[in-house]
Design a protein around this motif. Structure first.
Motif, PDB file in Angstrom:
ATOM      1  N   ASP A 126       0.434   5.413   0.272  1.00 18.67           N
ATOM      2  CA  ASP A 126      -0.459   6.536   0.589  1.00 18.67           C
ATOM      3  C   ASP A 126       0.240   7.846   0.254  1.00 18.67           C
ATOM      4  O   ASP A 126       1.368   8.106   0.710  1.00 18.67           O
ATOM      5  CB  ASP A 126      -0.842   6.527   2.066  1.00 18.67           C
ATOM      6  N   TYR A 161      -9.331   7.458  -3.302  1.00 17.41           N
ATOM      7  CA  TYR A 161      -9.214   8.745  -2.620  1.00 17.41           C
ATOM      8  C   TYR A 161      -9.964   8.633  -1.293  1.00 17.41           C
ATOM      9  O   TYR A 161     -11.151   8.274  -1.273  1.00 17.41           O
ATOM     10  CB  TYR A 161      -9.806   9.868  -3.465  1.00 17.41           C
ATOM     11  N   GLU A 167     -14.535   6.968   0.896  1.00 20.64           N
ATOM     12  CA  GLU A 167     -13.503   6.415   0.006  1.00 20.64           C
ATOM     13  C   GLU A 167     -14.103   6.278  -1.388  1.00 20.64           C
ATOM     14  O   GLU A 167     -15.146   5.656  -1.574  1.00 20.64           O
ATOM     15  CB  GLU A 167     -13.009   5.053   0.496  1.00 20.64           C
ATOM     16  N   ALA A 190      -0.399  11.886   0.685  1.00 22.68           N
ATOM     17  CA  ALA A 190      -1.234  12.743   1.529  1.00 22.68           C
ATOM     18  C   ALA A 190      -1.132  14.205   1.104  1.00 22.68           C
ATOM     19  O   ALA A 190      -0.096  14.669   0.615  1.00 22.68           O
ATOM     20  CB  ALA A 190      -0.818  12.602   2.991  1.00 22.68           C
ATOM     21  N   VAL A 214      -6.153  11.684   1.050  1.00 20.89           N
ATOM     22  CA  VAL A 214      -5.157  10.624   0.856  1.00 20.89           C
ATOM     23  C   VAL A 214      -5.456   9.913  -0.458  1.00 20.89           C
ATOM     24  O   VAL A 214      -6.583   9.449  -0.675  1.00 20.89           O
ATOM     25  CB  VAL A 214      -5.181   9.603   2.015  1.00 20.89           C
ATOM     26  N   LYS A 215      -4.465   9.867  -1.323  1.00 18.91           N
ATOM     27  CA  LYS A 215      -4.576   9.077  -2.555  1.00 18.91           C
ATOM     28  C   LYS A 215      -3.834   7.768  -2.320  1.00 18.91           C
ATOM     29  O   LYS A 215      -2.629   7.770  -2.097  1.00 18.91           O
ATOM     30  CB  LYS A 215      -3.993   9.826  -3.753  1.00 18.91           C
ATOM     31  N   ARG A 216      -4.565   6.672  -2.367  1.00 21.81           N
ATOM     32  CA  ARG A 216      -4.009   5.367  -1.983  1.00 21.81           C
ATOM     33  C   ARG A 216      -3.919   4.438  -3.193  1.00 21.81           C
ATOM     34  O   ARG A 216      -4.871   4.297  -3.953  1.00 21.81           O
ATOM     35  CB  ARG A 216      -4.862   4.737  -0.889  1.00 21.81           C
ATOM     36  N   GLN A 230       0.840  -1.195   0.000  1.00 17.08           N
ATOM     37  CA  GLN A 230       0.000   0.000   0.000  1.00 17.08           C
ATOM     38  C   GLN A 230       0.874   1.244   0.000  1.00 17.08           C
ATOM     39  O   GLN A 230       1.825   1.360   0.763  1.00 17.08           O
ATOM     40  CB  GLN A 230      -0.907  -0.006   1.235  1.00 17.08           C
TER      41      GLN A 230
END
Length: 544
Positions: free
Chosen positions: A159, A186, A306, A161, A170-172, A157
């Motif tokens: 992240d 997002y 999300e 920020a 946060v774009k994950r 993962q």
């Protein structure tokens, strides 16, 4: 004989057409055209309230200098199958290499590069949130510059920020082991006093540069362009020229949008339960932009949400594509004879699972196809053998009637009737088999599984030409042996054409992928064996 000659010439023209495609692809590929400006839009299908949103901008339209980031600023993400570079400005994926697929067979340390942004090519994947995007591309921050899927890890993962107008964003990115799918999300925490409404925007941007996966020895020009899918139209393709001429706009539930090239594909796959707006455009530099805008998401004050979509970056392996999204496997385009090519690939894949080698799988598949058409081929060979048996009598008729073609034709038909020979018997069975041969041709060309697949000895890549031209020469020799078993055409011009065929085929097949030439060689050898046995039987019957 005139009808037989026509049938033969049609078959020759069809094969010659495929060869011209090969020659044109190898030596006369046109330079890519670059549009200087975007044309006026034209809507394909859309709901009335979606037209104003068709451009799918990510906020500002940055210049190339603003888009690109220095290599030091990019975030590197490495899994067991992907090597990515992500620009913290916007969180765009500007580089993607496929670690299990090499650039060339002889460069094992150089993975195939699908996405890139440099002087050679612009091909990137972008995403943003409507509303937040209107403030410009977000400058995200990451806790580190390199991320790697470690041994024993099943997922990774990343992240990114940022804080926009006091709202944490946060774009994950979530990566899975042995997967070409990336989940892009997002995560919003609406700490403001007002409700926030936004949409997920996903874009794929590509210039008009040539397809780097096309290769130097392909017998076809693979499709390069965009594709869309919906429940109403499972697979719709648009070439780059079409994107410049008209705008595509469609609002459907689910679906996907993809950029397709030979062997590989990139695709945005939004939520299948939501209504998505799909659109295309070209920018002022002539680059092709395709993408989608998801359904509106309302986040009340004090709530969290999300918003996500899936992204596929990888090879066109049907099982993986089918698992990623409905109908995405249709990007493996076997042409208009797909209903024949698809079962052939299924059987070839099954044989590979058992034999462990694509070359031997092709050989066994050729044998099975030959067995399937055994009786049909036998009919053709018996007709040819009978024609060969009456060859001396035909020569006598030719000497007897000379240039009187009408009497010559009448005498020949009388001879065929007397000997119970069908002059079309040798052509029609071959024509029946032609769709299978063509479907196999396209199936072998489109299957990424054969790319860089070794066979044996000097054949280390079945998708490329034989480096020593052994297989094409064997193919030409086998065609010459077949001609010795066939009756000599009474027409001198037809006889000259037949004599030239082995040379012509050998010349063109020099640059054909060795997997396809292997099929032709094995098929010819099996045909020679069957034809020789039948010819001997009929000749012995004539002497007994």
């Amino acid at each position: 004989m005139d009808v037989k000659r026509i049938v033969l010439l049609i078959s020759l023209a069809l094969v010659s057409y495929l060869m011209v495609l090969q020659w044109n692809q190898d030596y006369h590929s046109p330079a890519p055209s670059v549009a200087t400006s975007a044309p006026a839009p034209s809507v394909t299908t859309a709901s009335s309230n979606a037209v104003e949103d068709e451009r799918l901008h990510l906020g500002e339209a940055p210049t190339p200098a603003a888009q690109a980031a220095s290599p030091q600023a990019l975030i590197q993400v490495t899994t067991d199958v992907l090597d990515l570079r992500i620009n913290p400005r916007g969180g765009d994926i500007t580089y993607a290499a496929l670690l299990q697929h090499k650039q060339r067979a002889n460069t094992p340390d150089q993975p195939f590069v699908l996405l890139q942004q440099d002087n050679q090519r612009t091909y990137i994947v972008q995403s943003a949130l409507e509303g937040l995007a209107n403030r410009g591309r977000i400058q995200f921050q990451a806790s580190q510059s390199q991320y790697q899927l470690q041994e024993g890890q099943d997922s990774l993962q990343l992240d990114l920020a940022a804080t926009i107008d006091g709202i944490p964003v946060v774009k994950r990115f979530v990566f899975q082991r042995d997967s070409y799918e990336v989940k892009v999300s997002y995560l919003l925490d609406n700490t403001s006093a007002q409700a926030l409404e936004t949409r997920f925007i996903g874009l794929i941007k590509r210039d008009n540069s040539v397809d780097p996966s096309q290769g130097e020895a392909l017998g076809m020009s693979a499709f390069l362009g965009a594709a869309f899918s919906s429940e109403e139209n499972h697979y719709e393709k648009l070439e780059f020229d079409e994107l410049r001429e008209r705008r595509y706009l469609s609002e459907v539930q689910g679906g996907w949008v993809a950029m397709i090239q030979h062997y590989f594909v990139s695709a945005w796959i939004p939520d299948a339960q939501q209504t998505n707006l799909y659109s295309t455009r070209t920018d002022n530099q002539g680059r092709n932009i395709i993408g989608f805008k998801g359904a509106a998401q309302r986040i009340e004050a004090g709530q969290q949400a999300e918003i996500s979509a899936n992204l596929y970056l990888g090879p066109k392996i049907q099982s993986r594509l089918e698992a990623a999204a409905p109908y995405l496997e249709l990007t493996v385009d076997f042409g208009w004879l797909w209903f024949i090519a698809q079962p052939l690939f299924w059987l070839l894949d099954l044989l590979h699972d058992f034999l462990g080698n694509w070359g031997w799988a092709i050989i066994v598949l050729t044998l099975l196809i030959k067995l399937a058409f055994f009786q049909l081929s036998a009919t053709a060979y018996r007709s040819m053998a009978n024609m060969r048996k009456v060859g001396p009598k035909l020569q006598q008729l030719k000497e007897q009637y000379g240039d009187d073609r009408q009497k010559m034709s009448q005498a020949m038909m009388e001879l065929y009737r007397k000997e119970k020979i069908n002059p079309m018997g040798g052509c029609l069975p071959i024509l029946v088999q032609m769709p299978v041969f063509i479907a196999l041709y396209w199936m072998l060309m489109e299957s990424v599984e054969l790319r860089h697949a070794p066979f044996m000895l000097w054949i280390d890549d079945l998708s490329m030409k034989d480096p020593y031209f052994v297989l094409p020469i064997l193919m030409g020799a086998s065609m010459f042996v077949q001609q010795l078993l066939n009756p000599t055409p009474p027409d001198p011009m037809q006889a000259k054409i037949m004599k030239m065929l082995p040379i012509i085929f050998t010349f063109f097949f020099l640059w054909f992928p060795s997997g396809l030439v292997l099929y032709w060689v094995v098929n010819n050898v099996l045909s020679i064996a069957q034809q020789w046995v039948i010819t001997r039987q009929i000749e012995q019957q004539g002497t007994s």
